[in-house]
Design an enzyme around this catalytic site. Structure first.
Site, PDB file in Angstrom:
ATOM      1  CG  ASP A   9       2.024   0.533 -12.180  1.00  9.01           C
ATOM      2  OD1 ASP A   9       2.419   0.314 -13.174  1.00  9.01           O
ATOM      3  OD2 ASP A   9       1.208  -0.451 -11.871  1.00  9.01           O
TER       4      ASP A   9
ATOM      5  CB  ILE B  45      -6.325  -6.556  -6.268  1.00  7.61           C
ATOM      6  CG1 ILE B  45      -6.283  -7.952  -5.682  1.00  7.61           C
ATOM      7  CG2 ILE B  45      -7.610  -5.830  -5.745  1.00  7.61           C
ATOM      8  CD1 ILE B  45      -6.438  -7.806  -4.179  1.00  7.61           C
TER       9      ILE B  45
ATOM     10  CB  THR C 152      -4.904  -5.738  -1.677  1.00  5.48           C
ATOM     11  OG1 THR C 152      -5.622  -4.938  -2.649  1.00  5.48           O
ATOM     12  CG2 THR C 152      -5.859  -6.076  -0.576  1.00  5.48           C
TER      13      THR C 152
ATOM     14  CG  MET D  35      -7.958   3.206  -8.884  1.00  6.01           C
ATOM     15  SD  MET D  35      -7.416   2.075 -10.358  1.00  6.01           S
ATOM     16  CE  MET D  35      -8.645   0.651  -9.994  1.00  6.01           C
TER      17      MET D  35
ATOM     18  N   PRO E 154       0.709  -1.229   0.089  1.00  4.83           N
ATOM     19  CG  PRO E 154       0.025  -0.847   2.139  1.00  4.83           C
ATOM     20  CD  PRO E 154       0.761  -1.954   1.348  1.00  4.83           C
TER      21      PRO E 154
ATOM     22  N   GLY F  40       1.821  -1.175  -7.470  1.00  8.78           N
ATOM     23  CA  GLY F  40       1.092  -0.895  -5.820  1.00  8.78           C
ATOM     24  C   GLY F  40       0.240  -1.713  -5.547  1.00  8.78           C
ATOM     25  N   GLY F  41       0.170  -2.164  -4.348  1.00  8.49           N
ATOM     26  CA  GLY F  41      -0.772  -2.982  -3.873  1.00  8.49           C
ATOM     27  C   GLY F  41      -0.706  -4.488  -4.183  1.00  8.49           C
ATOM     28  CG  ASP F  42      -2.160  -8.833  -4.795  1.00 10.38           C
ATOM     29  OD1 ASP F  42      -1.321  -9.699  -3.925  1.00 10.38           O
ATOM     30  OD2 ASP F  42      -2.753  -9.482  -5.795  1.00 10.38           O
TER      31      ASP F  42
ATOM     32  CE  LYS G 212      -1.883   1.611 -18.065  1.00  6.99           C
ATOM     33  NZ  LYS G 212      -0.573   1.116 -17.823  1.00  6.99           N
TER      34      LYS G 212
END
Length: 266
Positions: free
Chosen positions: A49, A107, A132, A184, A26, A102-104, A71
């Protein structure tokens, strides 16, 4: 103690031409998994990312090639097809490649498209899961995602589905026995609130927005479905933002404000 089979998987990062799809967690660097850290420290090239922060990038070895493919809403720096092509090219050059997300990575990370591109080139990557955003965010707030008295299930939804041209099943989401986590979704807060109220959730149902979870600059905004659009307009939050809907939000402990102000070591 590491088993023989696990050690074989971990040591595979030393193979030239290997691609690893790695979850960066995270945000906080100390929330990386041990395996993720090993992949990063052994990388010849990293493709990363927007949500991968400078503290994690600082862990890359000297001389490691860096490729930013982040992105943002309305601004895709590199088309997804080109990212797949880049991974294949770097692997063909014999590099140990880390695709850092980022995260998992599994997902809402478009991992499926990258797996397909690698498979077409005959490359079998290894996947390193990460914490995540949903788990990291509620943990930073001192909350669970599920609780016997509040939510017996949890659902992750991409807020990209909350568009005018997409028919989201709001009635299926408007349950009082689960936690909803929208990824998001900062620009879709009003749509989410109106959709859930229209499907039957009470107007005073709890909702929380979280930004920069697990980092010293993390922020939260707590309210109800009825008042959150106005509250957000008066108190803008940075993007990306995670949206948590459910009665677990009522469990925010009295220590939450203190938790928000703590600097987390990296």
């Amino acid at each position: 103690m590491t088993t023989r089979s696990t050690r074989n998987v971990v040591d595979s990062a030393d193979d030239a031409g290997r691609v690893s799809l790695v979850g960066a967690g995270p945000g906080a660097a100390d929330l990386l998994t041990v395996r993720a850290l090993r992949r990063i420290e052994a990388a010849h090239a990293v493709v990363y990312d927007r949500l991968v922060g400078p503290d994690i990038l600082a862990l890359l070895p000297r001389g490691c090639e860096r490729y930013y493919v982040g992105k943002a809403r309305g601004n895709h720096s590199v088309p997804q097809a080109e990212i797949g092509t880049l991974l294949v090219r770097l692997a063909a050059e014999g590099k140990r490649v880390v695709r850092l997300k980022g995260g998992d990575p599994g997902i809402f990370g478009r991992m499926g498209e990258e797996l397909a591109a690698l498979a077409e080139a005959g490359i079998t990557p290894d996947i390193v899961p990460g914490i995540t955003a949903a788990s990291g965010a509620v943990a930073a707030m001192g909350l669970p995602l599920t609780d016997r008295a509040h939510a017996q299930q949890v659902r992750f939804i991409t807020a990209q589905a909350c568009r005018d041209d997409v028919s989201l099943d709001w009635h299926a989401l408007a349950r009082r026995d689960e936690t909803l986590v929208f990824y998001m979704g900062l620009s879709r807060v009003e749509t989410i609130c109106e959709g859930l109220i229209g499907a039957g959730l009470p107007s005073d149902w709890p909702i929380m927005l979280i930004a920069n979870a697990s980092l010293p600059q993390q922020q939260r905004l707590v309210g109800t479905l009825a008042d959150m659009p106005r509250t957000l307009a008066a108190n803008p939050m940075p993007s990306p933002c995670l949206i948590v809907v459910g009665s677990v939000v009522e469990m925010i402990p009295s220590t939450a404000d203190r938790l928000l102000s703590l600097e987390r070591p990296v």
